[in-house]
Design a protein around this motif. Structure first.
Motif, PDB file in Angstrom:
ATOM      1  N   VAL A 243       0.796  -1.033   0.027  1.00 39.18           N
ATOM      2  CA  VAL A 243       0.063   0.142  -0.071  1.00 39.18           C
ATOM      3  C   VAL A 243       0.862   1.344  -0.024  1.00 39.18           C
ATOM      4  O   VAL A 243       1.859   1.410   0.785  1.00 39.18           O
ATOM      5  CB  VAL A 243      -0.837   0.080   1.199  1.00 39.18           C
ATOM      6  CG1 VAL A 243      -1.768   1.323   1.317  1.00 39.18           C
ATOM      7  CG2 VAL A 243      -1.805  -1.059   1.157  1.00 39.18           C
ATOM      8  N   VAL A 282      -5.360   4.191   0.667  1.00 36.90           N
ATOM      9  CA  VAL A 282      -5.582   3.578   1.812  1.00 36.90           C
ATOM     10  C   VAL A 282      -7.191   4.075   1.869  1.00 36.90           C
ATOM     11  O   VAL A 282      -7.950   3.331   2.564  1.00 36.90           O
ATOM     12  CB  VAL A 282      -4.879   4.564   3.133  1.00 36.90           C
ATOM     13  CG1 VAL A 282      -5.651   4.472   4.319  1.00 36.90           C
ATOM     14  CG2 VAL A 282      -3.685   4.185   3.279  1.00 36.90           C
ATOM     15  N   LEU A 291     -10.264  -2.706   5.358  1.00 32.11           N
ATOM     16  CA  LEU A 291      -9.335  -2.428   6.267  1.00 32.11           C
ATOM     17  C   LEU A 291     -10.051  -2.673   7.684  1.00 32.11           C
ATOM     18  O   LEU A 291     -10.962  -2.496   8.045  1.00 32.11           O
ATOM     19  CB  LEU A 291      -9.131  -0.975   6.461  1.00 32.11           C
ATOM     20  CG  LEU A 291      -8.267  -0.340   5.159  1.00 32.11           C
ATOM     21  CD1 LEU A 291      -8.002   1.185   5.350  1.00 32.11           C
ATOM     22  CD2 LEU A 291      -6.992  -1.115   5.172  1.00 32.11           C
ATOM     23  N   THR A 295      -5.920  -6.463   8.669  1.00 30.37           N
ATOM     24  CA  THR A 295      -5.147  -6.266   7.754  1.00 30.37           C
ATOM     25  C   THR A 295      -3.811  -5.581   7.590  1.00 30.37           C
ATOM     26  O   THR A 295      -3.676  -4.781   8.534  1.00 30.37           O
ATOM     27  CB  THR A 295      -6.010  -4.996   6.557  1.00 30.37           C
ATOM     28  OG1 THR A 295      -7.356  -5.770   6.291  1.00 30.37           O
ATOM     29  CG2 THR A 295      -5.405  -4.700   5.451  1.00 30.37           C
ATOM     30  N   CYS A 297      -1.083  -3.467   5.912  1.00 29.04           N
ATOM     31  CA  CYS A 297      -0.668  -2.498   4.615  1.00 29.04           C
ATOM     32  C   CYS A 297       0.868  -2.384   4.859  1.00 29.04           C
ATOM     33  O   CYS A 297       1.811  -1.814   5.729  1.00 29.04           O
ATOM     34  CB  CYS A 297      -1.323  -1.111   5.150  1.00 29.04           C
ATOM     35  SG  CYS A 297      -3.121  -1.103   5.141  1.00 29.04           S
ATOM     36  N   CYS A 300       3.116   1.766   3.215  1.00 25.15           N
ATOM     37  CA  CYS A 300       2.952   3.184   3.683  1.00 25.15           C
ATOM     38  C   CYS A 300       3.730   4.381   3.715  1.00 25.15           C
ATOM     39  O   CYS A 300       3.684   5.096   4.692  1.00 25.15           O
ATOM     40  CB  CYS A 300       1.901   2.825   5.066  1.00 25.15           C
ATOM     41  SG  CYS A 300       0.398   1.874   4.727  1.00 25.15           S
TER      42      CYS A 300
END
Ligand SMILES: [Zn+2]
Length: 439
Positions: A243, A282, A291, A295, A297, A300
């Protein structure tokens, strides 16, 4: 060579002093100048009591000596702490060590990676993966969240010869920009590798589990993203996804432009048969309902305050891969802000195609330099408990507490004071690791 961080190759190797000790099936008391449980403050002159592969007590050595009639192992001026968790790796890419260099463009690196991966010869995997496993063990890693597109790691990890030492999860990663509209549902769980049913699902060790992951929001269609999350959720597994790794990803999701559009075109995945979200990755994931606290990510880097608020609100975790981000030149994640918003953090190495080593100690040391506002306690927690939490194995690993696995590291520290213990682990841990005890 990694041009960004020109340190010598593998300075963390500590053989022959580094030992892997299997603890006995009897009460044992492991005592040391410091015990760092992570779940509570460091204990000076501390001890860990173990029995049959489990921790049965953690506390001051003077108290535990009275409670247990046990064989004693004294580690002297050392720190006993949880073994490390590599929350994000791609071990199948291990043959690519040193083969790719950062080009300044994330998408150019992706193209080079795809090309190089297709050129890996079958016989290259065995030695490269064996070396990667050895390196991770020598750096105190006990569990991994490994992501792959091939059957290499499932087959490797299901061997019965003891060559696979890690707990954790293998995530079969899906890349699917345009789903097949003829398929009413995504056949997850029955398709494993190249659409074939694969018995690996059944033969994986129970301590190394199996799940699905999505590559990224720009490379997986929304229906497939939802299907993957639904499968992981229904099997009680975490859902990892790359992400906000690069600016190109933000540009593409916002307006369908830039080098990622060109890449999709080049690969025959354009035009898409759905609308792009015109939102950050996001926010897009939130809109899709993907989310939650299961989850993970990954990266980021390119997140703003709104994204951070969404992550905090939904309980989603973040796996930082600082050395990979530096290697690719994509930026530095706003780690202090993420931590200040109470977002659970974990650490990963990513692959040897974007990193020169598989060491969570090295990630911690780099993170400390990149995010000076983050305390050593928070960094060490990310490399231990944070990873265990992200992979759903925190009942067993990630901190030293009664009932958890009797698995921990001994790090030679010399006589250091309380305020220096965590700092020492973060900065010097990899050089001084002397023992990995596995219950
Ligand atoms: Zn990755």
């Amino acid at each position: 060579m990694n041009p960004v961080n020109p340190e010598p190759l593998n300075p963390c190797y500590k053989s022959p002093n580094h030992q892997i000790t299997k603890s006995q099936n009897s009460f044992r008391l492991h005592i040391a100048r410091w015990v760092v449980p992570v779940s509570r403050p460091p204990i000076e002159n501390g001890a860990i009591a173990t029995f049959e592969g489990k921790i049965v007590g953690v506390g001051p050595a003077s108290e535990l000596r009275l409670s247990y009639q046990a064989e004693i192992k004294d580690y002297g001026d050392s720190i006993l702490c949880p073994a490390l968790i590599n929350t994000h790796s791609h071990l199948e890419l291990s043959p690519l060590r040193w083969r790719l260099s950062p080009s300044g463009s994330f998408v150019d690196w992706v193209k080079a990676l795809i090309e190089a991966r297709n050129l890996i010869r079958r016989e290259e995997w065995e030695p490269a993966i064996c070396q990667a496993i050895k390196e991770m063990q020598e750096n105190g890693i006990i569990a991994v969240g490994d992501v792959g597109n091939l059957d290499v790691i499932p087959l490797f990890s299901s061997r019965k010869d003891g060559t696979w030492p890690f707990r954790g999860v293998f995530f079969q990663e899906l890349v699917c920009p345009i789903p097949n509209e003829a398929e009413e549902e995504i056949p997850l769980g029955t398709s494993f590798v190249n659409g074939k049913v694969n018995e690996s699902l059944d033969i994986l060790e129970p301590s190394f589990r199996y799940a699905f992951s999505a590559h990224a929001t720009y490379s997986v269609a929304p229906t497939v993203l939802k299907a993957i999350k639904a499968w992981d959720q229904s099997h009680g597994m975490p859902f990892p996804i790359h992400v906000a790794e690069s600016e190109e990803e933000i540009e593409f999701l916002q307006g369908g432009q830039g080098p990622l559009r060109e890449l999709l075109k080049e690969k025959g995945h354009w035009p898409l048969n759905y609308d792009l979200p015109k939102a950050s990755p996001v926010r897009y994931l939130e809109t899709l309902g993907l989310l939650d606290k299961h989850t993970v990510c990954v990266h980021c880097v390119q997140v703003d305050q709104d994204d951070i608020s969404i992550l905090a609100k939904t309980g989603a975790g973040v796996c930082l891969c600082p050395r990979s981000n530096v290697f690719l030149g994509v930026g530095v994640a706003p780690v202090e802000e993420l931590h200040a918003s109470c977002i659970p953090l974990a650490l990963g190495t990513d692959s040897l195609a974007s990193n020169d080593r598989l060491s969570i100690f090295a990630e911690m040391a780099s993170l400390s330099k990149l995010a000076p506002g983050l305390s050593p306690e928070a960094i060490f927690r990310a490399g231990t408990y944070g990873g265990a939490r992200a992979l759903g194995i925190s009942e067993e690993l990630g901190s030293l507490a009664r009932g958890k696995a009797a698995t921990f590291l001994a790090v030679e520290s010399g006589p250091i004071s309380n305020k220096d213990v965590l700092e020492f682990l973060v900065h010097e841990g990899c050089r001084e690791l002397s023992d990995l005890v596995i219950g």
